[in-house]
Write a protein that holds these residues in place. Sequence first.
Motif, short mmCIF file in Angstrom:
data_model
loop_
_atom_site.label_atom_id
_atom_site.label_comp_id
_atom_site.label_asym_id
_atom_site.label_seq_id
_atom_site.Cartn_x
_atom_site.Cartn_y
_atom_site.Cartn_z
N UNK A 46 0.62 -1.35 0.07
CA UNK A 46 0.13 -0.01 0.07
C UNK A 46 1.10 1.21 -0.20
N UNK A 47 0.59 2.24 -0.93
CA UNK A 47 1.71 3.29 -1.19
C UNK A 47 1.15 4.48 -0.36
N UNK A 48 1.59 4.39 1.16
CA UNK A 48 1.60 5.37 2.01
C UNK A 48 2.31 6.59 2.03
N UNK A 49 3.63 6.00 1.60
CA UNK A 49 4.72 7.07 1.55
C UNK A 49 5.36 6.99 3.00
N UNK A 50 4.71 6.20 4.04
CA UNK A 50 5.18 6.15 5.28
C UNK A 50 6.04 4.70 5.35
#
Length: 385
Positions: A139-143
């Motif tokens: 999942x591309x959360x950037x976290x």
Amino acid sequence: MTHPPGDPMRALRVLLMTILVVAGLGAAAYGAGVAVQHYEHGRETASARDPLPVAPSSTGATDPTSEQSSAPPSTPPTPSETERPDPQPVLEPGTEGEQVRELQSRLFQLAWLPETTTGKYDATTRKAVAGFQTKRGIEATGVVDQHTWRRLVAMTETPTHDQMFNVLHPGPTLLGPGDEGTDVRDLQARLQSIQWLTGDVSGTYDSTTEQAVEGFQAKRAIPVTGEVDQRTMDRLHAMTVAPTHAAMFNEAPDTGSNTPGTLDARCRTGRVLCIDKTSQTLRWVVDGKVLKTLDVRFGASYSPTREGVFHVYNMDADHVSHLYGSAMPYSMFFSGGQAVHYSSDFAARGYAGASHGCVNVRDYDGLAWLFGQVRVGDEVVVYWS
């Protein structure tokens, strides 16, 4: 009172006492038999179960027949193939420090970030993390959660202290003093296109070429050796396009002037830089009168020059590109970072190349004159005729 022998009452009492003694012994034997049966039953029941450790009760006693006796020890279950633990943040935007430098170094190894680390989890780092996650089906959360970090570590090498803190060391030499041939011509033509080298392309890695490479390296915080390693080559190629045969062998480019098309109606009033994409010309028009015409070229398909009506908002005769480090003499900015400016690459290669979106001019003296005429606020019209 005494009773004579053969007294019937005495005989009765003896009989009763005998019966009571026999009854007591039978009860005791029966109780013992029940206890043995209970023990045997418990042993059989326990042996029929899996031999798992017995959990103690709250009082410390052990009950081999209780439900707890069949429960495994309280250890965490192993996640299945489709089951993942809840992601816990490891690093997130706003974080600073050495671990962020390690993250950035690892992302550089996979070409998601530049080589230079900052130690700050900024917007660029978040975008790189999101790209890495998307590429790997996370999942591309950037976290950076635990799953993302484990995946990144598995795919990269642990960076050294110098790599994390931007202490760069030169790599093996690809081209250096004394080398000759086509590769050297390519190098010299590229350095010439961004004005680090002047004069003819010789094909020999001489002292002039060495000095040009040193200047290029110092400008970009690359270890200054005057020799071309992979880092220097990659940076130079990222900033330039493949030189033409004419540029590599000092052949004169086509300098014939272009024929202007129809003057756009928006160029007929006021002071206007009228830029025609079809005829590849720029005309300086004042109150409908054309005072100067110059050949121009535009951005490539991936970085097109914008069309429309703009105004000159900044002028800089000695501008140097912040993105590419190349000189942009007589820059007249009209839309974001796009400007009309002189291009040595256009002068050397003609229409074999393209700009990064700016309007390139190859007539240095003609543009110098025009720069002296134009003022901030003058109109710029870019169109197809």
